[in-house]
Enzyme design. Structure first.
Site, PDB file in Angstrom:
ATOM      1  CG  ASP A  48       1.370  24.744   1.264  1.00  0.00           C
ATOM      2  OD1 ASP A  48       2.255  25.616   1.143  1.00  0.00           O
ATOM      3  OD2 ASP A  48       1.609  23.563   1.580  1.00  0.00           O
ATOM      4  CE1 TYR A  53       4.492  18.324  -0.060  1.00  0.00           C
ATOM      5  CE2 TYR A  53       2.539  19.555  -0.686  1.00  0.00           C
ATOM      6  CZ  TYR A  53       3.567  19.309   0.203  1.00  0.00           C
ATOM      7  OH  TYR A  53       3.661  20.048   1.358  1.00  0.00           O
TER       8      TYR A  53
END
Length: 314
Positions: A48, A53
């Site tokens: 995931d 990010y």
């Protein structure tokens, strides 16, 4: 490693998944490669990440690291919502951004499709009908196999389900923060999703490391810990500064011994005791951490152990 179906879908995920939040954007590439290879070795098939990010950095790293593995051997999830650029439309869940973000993720991940594409948060500025139709189109185009959401309220989930009806592909996954110190999802979201056939892929099972027991009240922070790192400790400070929480965590030690595991494994097994949970996503910067956490897969907590845990955090 044990595997569970994502609610009533046909896809199976490892009980322990590997996440990239706060870890793969901070590690050297070879360190990240070692963690990724250890994950496959341990039987993890669920990975995931999110375009948020490091504004795509984690996806780029994973796009490199996953090339040595057969695409059908793993389930790849990523997310859309947070900014990936400075433009006015480089965020949110508008049709424009969802489509462009998906294409960007596919390019960075170096893959033809995303197994699970999740709305990282709810977008108050975009009609949910627009987001649902965009996700439905991506599924029908084969660029996404399943879609879901992260940190949505029960009311937001219900609204999306009403829009889906029998016309559009409905969400299959919910990704909430869930651990012994954060249990809001139990009251409404777990039962609602269970009725709708939506599986839970929970994150932050150890509360950024607090539930490992390594942070002891009144003692200095370990030098190599996340809490001691000013770049990574913004989400853990509220727990570290709460002496009552740290003392409660230490009370888990004898319970863990009686269960034949560590405090960290106990905390993860406590999450996996819930039938609504398909996979528990962990982060790791070291292979030993990952190997340790995977040890929670298959641990069955009896009623007495669960009751004692509940007593500590009543």
């Amino acid at each position: 490693m044990n595997y569970r179906r994502l609610s009533n879908s046909g896809i199976k995920l490892s009980e322990i998944g590997l996440g990239g939040w706060l870890t793969f954007t901070a590690m050297e590439i070879e360190q990240g490669r070692a963690v990724m290879e250890k994950a496959f070795e341990l039987g993890i098939n669920f990975f995931d990440t999110a375009d948020g990010y490091g504004r795509g950095k984690c996806e780029e790293v994973w796009g490199d690291l996953l090339q040595s593995h057969k695409r059908s051997d793993y389930v790849l999830a990523t997310k859309v919502f947070f900014p990936v650029g400075d433009g006015v439309n480089d965020k949110g869940l508008s049709r424009k951004h969802v489509m462009e973000a998906c294409h960007g993720s596919l390019k960075r991940l170096r893959t033809d499709y995303i197994d699970i594409y999740q709305c990282h948060r709810f977008d108050e500025e975009t009609p949910v009908e627009e987001t649902v139709r965009a996700m439905d189109d991506l599924v029908r185009q084969g660029k996404v196999l399943y879609w879901g959401f992260s940190e949505w309220t029960a009311e937001q989930i219900e609204k999306a389900l009403r829009v889906c009806g029998d016309k559009y592909y409905k969400p299959q996954s919910s990704q909430p923060r869930y651990h012994l110190l954060s249990r809001d999802t139990e009251a409404k979201i777990f039962p609602l999703c269970a009725r709708a056939g939506i599986g839970q892929v929970t994150f932050s099972p150890l509360a950024q490391g607090v539930l490992t027991g390594k942070y002891k009240p009144g003692q200095p922070l370990p030098d190599d810990s996340r809490a001691a790192d000013e770049k990574q400790n913004q989400f853990i400070k509220r727990y570290i500064d709460d002496r009552d929480i740290l003392e409660r965590v230490q009370r888990l030690a004898p319970i863990a011994r009686d269960a034949g595991c560590t405090i960290a494994q106990l905390a993860i097994a406590w999450i996996l005791r819930r039938p609504e949970v398909t996979s528990c996503i962990v982060g790791a910067t070291k292979t030993a951490q990952l190997e340790h956490n995977v040890g929670a897969s298959g641990i069955k907590l009896n009623e007495d152990i669960v009751r004692r845990i509940e007593d500590v955090f009543a």
